[in-house]
Scaffold this active site. Structure first.
Site: not given
Ligand code: BJW
Ligand code: ZN
Length: 291
Positions: A129, A146
């Site tokens: 976050n 992040h």
């Molecule tokens: C509750 C609840 C309650 C609700 N109690 N629970 C390997 C394989 C495939 C792809 C890649 C890979 N390695 C890298 C990649 C590319 C990419 C990636 O992962 N893509 C996937 C989507 C497939 N990753 C990257 O680009 C990363 N960079 C990197 O690895 O560089 C090297 C590289 C690049 C490219 C290729 C290979 C290597 C960087 C990732 C940066 C993520 N940035 C973001 C945006 C931030 C901007 C902002 O905030 O404005 O970060 S994306 C967004 O997702 C944000 C979050 O931190 C992140 C994770 O999301 P999160 O926190 O899990 O939220 P949600 O909404 O998804 O889930 C919420 C959960 O809470 C849900 O499950 C609900 O059920 C639950 N919940 N209420 C408990 N009360």
């Protein structure tokens, strides 16, 4: 024929592994707390779900839209290049929302747990976050994977600075309304936040890791170091679909750590966890961390 038999065999094997994991998975809180009690090193990896109870929208699912845009489509270098004005409006809105939000019972349970165990256990909080709520709850040992909404980075000289101004620049005052009928954004680039370092004057951007960008190597190293030696890892409020964070717990489990997921609903990773606790983490975490 031969290929389809192999595919069928593979499907049966992977399904039986999944079922086996599911059967071995537990939701026994007392048993989980026993593991925590004896753990010397604990990592808590959090995601957007932990801040949902503070009123901050998660990324995926219904709350993940701002205007007509999916939040993840604005969190990219391409979006900033195409329209820095639109992306700054989006971040200005999120800065204002997060500034008004308060840490909730989940954040506070973690910070209390750290304080109670200071000097007894090594506890590391790794968050995806950017809202700053763990820090405001009093968390001691925090890694922000992040970035942070209240830090900027100069696109020219790369200087990173904390900036909590509201609004961050005059032109963004009264901007950023999430209304889906608002189209585009027309703030001239010269009126967006700019670097104040003498002789620089570059355009500032949020110091946040966007999709396709690498994580800060120092930050990643700190996170990997904590993950490499923890005995127990709690994975809280994350969909576990964004890498590299999504592979932290599976890697720790592979070398013998216990991992537990806290979520309101199952994620693609749920079957692989040793423990799964369903429910809002503002309720489940205070119970899990009360020792
Ligand atoms: C509750 C609840 C309650 C609700 N109690 N629970 C390997 C394989 C495939 C792809 C890649 C890979 N390695 C890298 C990649 C590319 C990419 C990636 O992962 N893509 C996937 C989507 C497939 N990753 C990257 O680009 C990363 N960079 C990197 O690895 O560089 C090297 C590289 C690049 C490219 C290729 C290979 C290597 C960087 C990732 C940066 C993520 N940035 C973001 C945006 C931030 C901007 C902002 O905030 O404005 O970060 S994306 C967004 O997702 C944000 C979050 O931190 C992140 C994770 O999301 P999160 O926190 O899990 O939220 P949600 O909404 O998804 O889930 C919420 C959960 O809470 C849900 O499950 C609900 O059920 C639950 N919940 N209420 C408990 N009360
Ligand atoms: Zn600069």
């Amino acid at each position: 024929m031969f290929l389809s038999s192999i595919r069928l065999f593979n499907r049966i094997v992977s399904e039986s592994i999944r079922l086996n994991m599911t059967l071995r998975q537990s939701s026994d809180m007392a048993k989980f707390r026993d593991h925590l009690d004896v753990a010397k090193e604990v990592v808590i990896l959090s995601g957007a779900g932990i801040s949902a109870e503070s009123g901050i929208p998660t990324f995926r699912g219904a709350g993940g839209y701002w205007r007509k845009y999916q939040a993840s489509s604005l969190a990219t270098p391409e979006a900033f290049h195409t329209s820095p004005s639109l992306v700054w409006e989006f971040y200005h809105y999120r800065r204002e929302v997060a500034a008004k939000a308060q840490p909730n019972a989940g954040h506070l349970a973690i910070a209390d747990y750290e304080k109670r165990n200071e000097g007894k256990k090594k506890i590391t909080i790794i968050t995806q976050n950017v809202d700053g709520l763990h820090k405001r709850a009093g968390t001691i040992n925090l890694i922000e994977l992040h970035g942070n909404l209240y830090k900027t980075r100069c696109t020219k000289c790369k200087e990173v600075l904390v900036n909590t101004d509201s609004p961050i620049c005059e032109a963004l005052a009264n901007r950023g309304a999430p209304d889906a009928n608002v189209v585009g954004s027309d703030i001239p680039i010269k009126s967006l936040p700019h670097c104040k370092i003498p002789n620089c004057g570059g355009l500032l951007r949020p110091h946040i890791v966007w999709f396709g960008e690498g994580l800060d190597p120092n930050v990643l190293e700190q996170a990997e170091e904590a993950m490499s030696s923890c005995d127990v890892c709690l994975v809280v409020g994350t969909s576990s679909v964004v890498y590299p964070a999504a592979m932290f717990a599976p890697q720790a489990a592979q070398r013998g750590a216990i991992d537990a997921e806290f979520n309101i609903e199952p994620t693609p990773a749920t079957p692989d966890f040793h423990f799964y606790f369903e429910g809002p983490c503002g309720t489940t975490l205070p119970t899990a961390l009360s020792n």
